[in-house]
Motif scaffolding. Structure first.
Motif, short mmCIF file in Angstrom:
data_model
loop_
_atom_site.label_atom_id
_atom_site.label_comp_id
_atom_site.label_asym_id
_atom_site.label_seq_id
_atom_site.Cartn_x
_atom_site.Cartn_y
_atom_site.Cartn_z
N ALA A 257 -2.77 0.10 -1.46
CA ALA A 257 -2.70 -1.43 -0.43
C ALA A 257 -2.39 -1.99 -0.96
O ALA A 257 -1.78 -2.68 -0.57
CB ALA A 257 -4.66 -1.06 0.34
N GLY A 258 -2.74 -2.78 -2.26
CA GLY A 258 -1.67 -4.13 -2.83
C GLY A 258 -0.31 -3.89 -2.97
O GLY A 258 0.13 -5.49 -1.77
N GLN A 259 0.18 -3.06 -2.95
CA GLN A 259 1.81 -2.86 -2.81
C GLN A 259 2.59 -3.30 -1.79
O GLN A 259 3.40 -3.74 -1.68
CB GLN A 259 2.48 -1.88 -3.43
CG GLN A 259 1.56 -1.60 -5.33
CD GLN A 259 2.54 -0.32 -5.68
OE1 GLN A 259 3.25 0.49 -5.29
NE2 GLN A 259 2.22 -0.18 -7.15
N ALA A 260 1.53 -2.55 -0.35
CA ALA A 260 2.11 -1.87 0.76
C ALA A 260 1.89 -3.77 0.92
O ALA A 260 2.59 -4.75 2.09
CB ALA A 260 1.07 -1.87 1.39
N LEU A 261 0.45 -4.84 0.69
CA LEU A 261 0.27 -5.88 1.14
C LEU A 261 1.16 -6.27 0.73
O LEU A 261 1.83 -7.68 1.87
CB LEU A 261 -1.09 -6.51 0.91
CG LEU A 261 -1.61 -7.48 1.04
CD1 LEU A 261 -1.60 -8.07 2.41
CD2 LEU A 261 -3.00 -8.06 0.59
N ALA A 262 1.98 -6.36 -0.85
CA ALA A 262 2.92 -7.56 -0.68
C ALA A 262 3.95 -6.99 0.18
O ALA A 262 5.13 -7.83 0.20
CB ALA A 262 3.42 -7.27 -2.62
N VAL A 481 12.47 -3.94 4.18
CA VAL A 481 12.50 -2.33 4.73
C VAL A 481 12.58 -1.21 4.09
O VAL A 481 12.19 -0.31 3.82
CB VAL A 481 12.93 -2.54 5.72
CG1 VAL A 481 12.74 -1.32 6.22
CG2 VAL A 481 12.18 -3.46 7.12
N GLY A 482 13.79 -1.54 2.28
CA GLY A 482 14.07 -0.28 1.87
C GLY A 482 13.13 0.21 0.59
O GLY A 482 13.44 1.03 0.51
N LYS A 483 12.60 -1.61 0.41
CA LYS A 483 11.87 -1.30 -0.66
C LYS A 483 10.55 -0.49 0.08
O LYS A 483 9.91 0.68 -0.87
CB LYS A 483 10.73 -2.54 -1.27
CG LYS A 483 11.74 -3.34 -1.66
CD LYS A 483 11.14 -4.68 -1.80
CE LYS A 483 12.25 -5.68 -3.03
NZ LYS A 483 11.50 -7.15 -3.31
N ILE A 484 9.92 -1.30 1.12
CA ILE A 484 8.76 -0.23 1.39
C ILE A 484 9.12 0.92 1.57
O ILE A 484 8.66 2.36 1.65
CB ILE A 484 8.43 -1.00 3.23
CG1 ILE A 484 7.75 -2.39 3.32
CG2 ILE A 484 7.39 0.23 3.98
CD1 ILE A 484 7.59 -2.75 4.35
N ALA A 485 10.18 1.42 2.38
CA ALA A 485 10.98 2.75 3.06
C ALA A 485 10.18 3.57 1.51
O ALA A 485 10.41 5.28 1.58
CB ALA A 485 12.30 3.04 3.16
N SER A 486 11.16 3.32 0.21
CA SER A 486 11.39 3.80 -0.70
C SER A 486 9.95 3.94 -1.50
O SER A 486 9.31 5.26 -1.89
CB SER A 486 11.92 2.90 -2.05
OG SER A 486 11.70 1.55 -2.18
N PHE A 487 9.00 3.12 -1.39
CA PHE A 487 7.72 3.07 -1.75
C PHE A 487 7.05 4.55 -0.69
O PHE A 487 5.85 5.18 -0.94
CB PHE A 487 7.01 1.49 -1.01
CG PHE A 487 5.41 1.59 -1.38
CD1 PHE A 487 4.72 1.65 -2.56
CD2 PHE A 487 4.78 1.73 -0.22
CE1 PHE A 487 3.37 1.96 -2.42
CE2 PHE A 487 3.60 1.92 0.07
CZ PHE A 487 2.53 1.89 -1.37
N PHE A 488 7.05 4.44 0.47
CA PHE A 488 6.52 5.34 1.36
C PHE A 488 6.87 6.59 0.75
O PHE A 488 5.60 7.52 0.59
CB PHE A 488 6.33 4.90 2.64
CG PHE A 488 5.22 5.79 3.69
CD1 PHE A 488 4.15 5.13 3.92
CD2 PHE A 488 5.89 7.32 4.12
CE1 PHE A 488 3.24 5.58 4.91
CE2 PHE A 488 4.87 7.66 4.48
CZ PHE A 488 3.60 6.77 5.06
N SER A 489 8.07 6.52 0.56
CA SER A 489 8.45 7.93 0.33
C SER A 489 8.13 8.96 -0.94
O SER A 489 7.82 10.10 -1.73
CB SER A 489 10.47 8.47 0.45
OG SER A 489 10.54 7.91 1.81
#
Length: 779
Positions: A257-262, A481-489
């Motif tokens: 959640a902390g990474q997602a917040l950043a 958005v690329g970081k978020i997509a790779s993080f979620f995958s």
């Protein structure tokens, strides 16, 4: 290798299609050249027809001139005929001979005239037919030329678009081919490494299976011997067990959640910059608001873009609340993640903002395409951005739909089936990757658009810097958005497995009630462990505890008596204070009386001394008058005046009141006077407030009346100006109509005269033609 073969096949297909299109392009070029030649020949034919038409018009003009000459000649001949008839009366013989000659001449002239008239009619008919045929042919040729020009333009546009498209595809495929070759080499190396690892893993797996088989046999023997009832075998019974609090699971979720917040904070910053710089761009291009007014559409668009912070900032706040709700002492699953609904609502508000600005953004791009500064390449980039903005809004709609589905179990558990959780998470991952691809396209198209706008002749430094800022914000948005997509995958497996958080050995999901029960047990266990760690307090000896107990019992028995004593003592203290105040007042009054008595004694002693002196020096009759005056004077009243009022006091010693009554009278008088003055003051104050309010209202009414007077005077001026303008217009229109009527009447008179002349000429010609025809018949 299969991918490379497939790519090679696609490349060959595209090459074949490209060769076909090149052949078609050659055919189209030949057709365009032929059509251009046909159009040139048709233009030449049109010029020739125009020349022939001009020749015919010249011939027509010459014929009309010849006809006028013949008409004049006929009139002269008629005049000569009349003269000859007049002379024939005088001389019949000469008349007969001259009449024969004149008749012969008339017959010749009539025949000549008839031929000329027939020739004129024939020429008129030929001219009319040639003119009609020329007009028809010209219209057909013009329509055909327009159709051919449109077809040629369409063919050329199709050819240009196809060449651009296939050159881009060929370049892209060549790059993909090179990348895939490099990738295939790396994959071959990785495949070799994986084969070695698989062999090692298979060996380790065999060893682990053997070790686990032995441990399973041992555990089964122990369970069969020691456990009479195993509730973990049944999911229904195991769901009733309280699950163990997994602290590692919570710490892992808090870290994620902390990474997602950043990442969301980076996304929010990029969105804010993108909307802000877009607003600046709308104010600058295609019309600069500093030099000229922009269109109402762009004004409304910039106004909506100015409100972007109120829609984008809540996304960061909602994610922050979700991060703060995930702690070590909570259980985080979809059924307990209440703050996810808040984030979904903030995302819905931002989606409504995107839907609100989308039509204005699309219309702004269309308006930019319609401007004179927009070239064909720039128009193509604008249309690509037009499509990309629609796709961006659609992706946000998808994300909002899936996140709202994830937020449903915390409010309505039956709203989303637990079997669909994994599908929703995978759809979110695919949507994020699609979001990243769309942003890549937007970045590419906008960079091309910025380079094209730099070549515009009216491009300023402000426009170039704004384009650079927008491009940097789009790049930052793409990276975020690329970081978020790779993080979620990468963490998709953890998200899906964390949903099965429940009792040990069970397959059921945890419910909010069992989570609350688990947290209560955890708190109790922590409190118990803390209590075990506390050092024991020093104990009191037994004898001292017994003594303290006796004192406590005796003190509780005497508590009520002590409370009553305290109440009585308080009442006595209050009474004593009242008596103390009373006696203090009495003492003050007594002191005042004592001072007054001393003053009286002093006055009486001084009076006796003066009387004795006067008795010795003054006559007896004077003494009698003195007595009478002294007897009368005490009875006369004495008036004392001051600023407060007037007080009348009689100094009769026998009937005068004592000191206390006199002080009460004075006090009552002054109190009444003070009350009267305060009432007068309050009345005056209220009147002044009322008058002040009335004055303010009148002042306001006066200002409003002045304003209305000024507005009415301005309206009156405008009305008078309009009246004068309308009167001037009426006069001018009246004069123009009168002039036109006079001109029309003059024109009608002239036309009537010409018509009468033409009718007379026609009648005379008819009469002459009839006479000639009769003479010819007689002959």
């Amino acid at each position: 290798m299969a991918a490379a073969a497939e790519l090679q096949g696609k490349y060959q297909k595209l090459a074949q299609e490209y060769s076909k299109l090149r052949a078609q392009n050659q055919v189209l070029k030949k057709g365009v050249v032929d059509e251009q030649a046909n159009s040139a020949s048709l233009k030449e034919q049109l010029k020739m027809k125009d020349q022939s038409l001009r020749k015919l018009q010249q011939e027509m003009d010459s014929l009309t001139f010849r006809n006028q000459q013949l008409a004049k000649r006929v009139e002269l001949l008629q005049d000569e005929l009349a003269l000859s008839e007049a002379r024939g009366k005088k001389n019949k013989k000469s008349a007969e001979s001259s009449s024969q000659l004149s008749q012969e001449q008339k017959s010749v002239f009539n025949e000549d005239l008839q031929k000329k008239i027939e020739e004129n009619e024939r020429l008129h008919i030929l001219f009319f037919e040639a003119d009609e045929q020329h007009k028809r042919l010209e219209a057909e040729l013009r329509t055909r030329l327009e159709v051919l020009e449109t077809d040629a333009a369409q063919h050329q546009a199709v050819v240009d678009s196809l060449t651009r498209k296939y050159t881009d595809t060929i370049e892209k495929l060549q790059n993909d081919k090179a990348k895939l070759e490099i990738k295939s080499q790396t994959l071959e190396r990785e495949a070799k490494d994986c084969r070695l690892r698989t062999e090692e893993c298979q060996q380790q797996l065999k060893n682990l299976q053997a070790a686990l088989g032995t441990r399973l046999e041992e555990s089964l023997c122990i369970i069969n011997e020691k456990v009479p009832f195993n509730d973990t075998r049944s999911n229904r019974y195991n769901a009733l067990n309280v699950p163990i609090h997994n602290r590692r699971h919570q710490l892992k979720l808090r870290d994620l959640a902390g990474q997602a917040l950043a990442f969301v904070q980076e996304l929010v910053t990029a969105l804010l910059n993108f909307h802000t710089y877009t607003e600046q761009k709308v104010q600058i291009f295609p019309i600069d608001s500093a030099t000229d007014t922009i269109s109402p559409l762009n004004q409304k668009f910039s106004q909506y873009l100015h409100e972007n912070a109120s829609y984008v900032r809540p996304l960061e706040e909602g994610m922050l609340h979700l991060f703060e709700s995930i702690t070590e002492d909570t259980v985080t699953v979809l059924e307990t993640a209440v703050k996810l609904k808040v984030f979904s609502e903030h995302l819905a508000s931002y989606l409504s903002f995107l839907r609100k600005i989308l039509p204005y953004q699309l219309k702004s791009l269309e308006e930019e395409c319609e401007s004179s500064l927009c070239t064909a390449a720039l128009r193509a980039r604008n249309m690509e951005l037009h499509r990309d903005m629609k796709r961006l809004t659609a992706v946000f709609e998808k994300l909002h739909t899936y996140i709202s589905l994830l937020a449903l179990p915390s409010i309505k558990p039956e709203g989303l089936l637990r079997t669909n959780y994994n599908l929703v998470f995978t759809n979110i991952a695919t949507s994020l990757h699609g979001f990243h691809d769309i942003l890549k396209d937007i970045s590419k198209h906008y960079s091309q658009k910025a380079t094209l706008e730099q070549d515009v002749p009216t491009a300023t430094q402000k426009l170039i810097t704004t384009n650079d800022c927008i491009l940097s914000s789009v790049v930052a948005l793409t990276n975020g958005v690329g970081k978020i997509a790779s993080f979620f995958s990468n963490n998709l497996d953890h998200f899906t497995t964390s949903l099965s958080y429940g009792p040990k050995g069970g397959t059921e999901f945890i419910s909010p009630l069992s989570a609350e029960c688990m947290l209560q047990y955890k708190k109790k266990a922590v409190a118990y462990m803390k209590s075990l760690k506390k050092p024991c307090a020093d104990s009191v000896p037994y004898e001292e505890a017994l003594a303290n107990r006796r004192v406590l019992l005796s003190s509780t028995e005497s508590r009520e008596g002590l409370a009553q004593q305290v109440q009585q003592s308080l009442e006595k203290i209050a009474k004593l204070e009242q008596e103390k105040e009373h006696w203090m007042l009495e003492a003050q009054l007594a002191k005042i009386k004592l001072e007054k008595e001393n003053q009286k004694l002093k006055n009486s002693l001084s009076g006796h001394l003066t009387e004795t002196i006067q008795e010795r020096s003054v006559l007896p009759n004077v003494a009698e008058q003195k007595k009478e005056t002294t007897e009368k004077s005490p009875r006369e009243p004495i008036k004392s005046t001051s600023l407060i009022g007037m007080l009348t006091i009689t100094t009769d010693n026998e009937k005068a009141p004592d000191v206390e009554s006199r002080e009460d009278l004075i006090k009552n008088h002054y109190m009444a006077r003070i009350a009267e003055l305060t009432s007068h003051l309050q009345l005056a104050d209220s009147k002044s407030v009322h008058f002040h309010a009335e004055c303010r209202a009148l002042a306001k009414r006066l200002s409003l009346a002045e304003k209305s007077k000024e507005s009415l005077t301005e309206e009156l001026k405008l009305a008078s100006q309009n009246i004068s303008r309308l009167q001037d217009e009426l006069m001018t229109t009246k004069r123009s109509y009168e002039d036109q009527l006079s001109m029309m009447s003059d024109h009608l008179c002239s036309m009537n005269e010409t018509l009468t002349k033409q009718r007379e000429e026609i009648d005379t010609l008819k009469m002459t033609s009839k006479g000639n025809s009769k003479k010819n018949k007689n002959r």
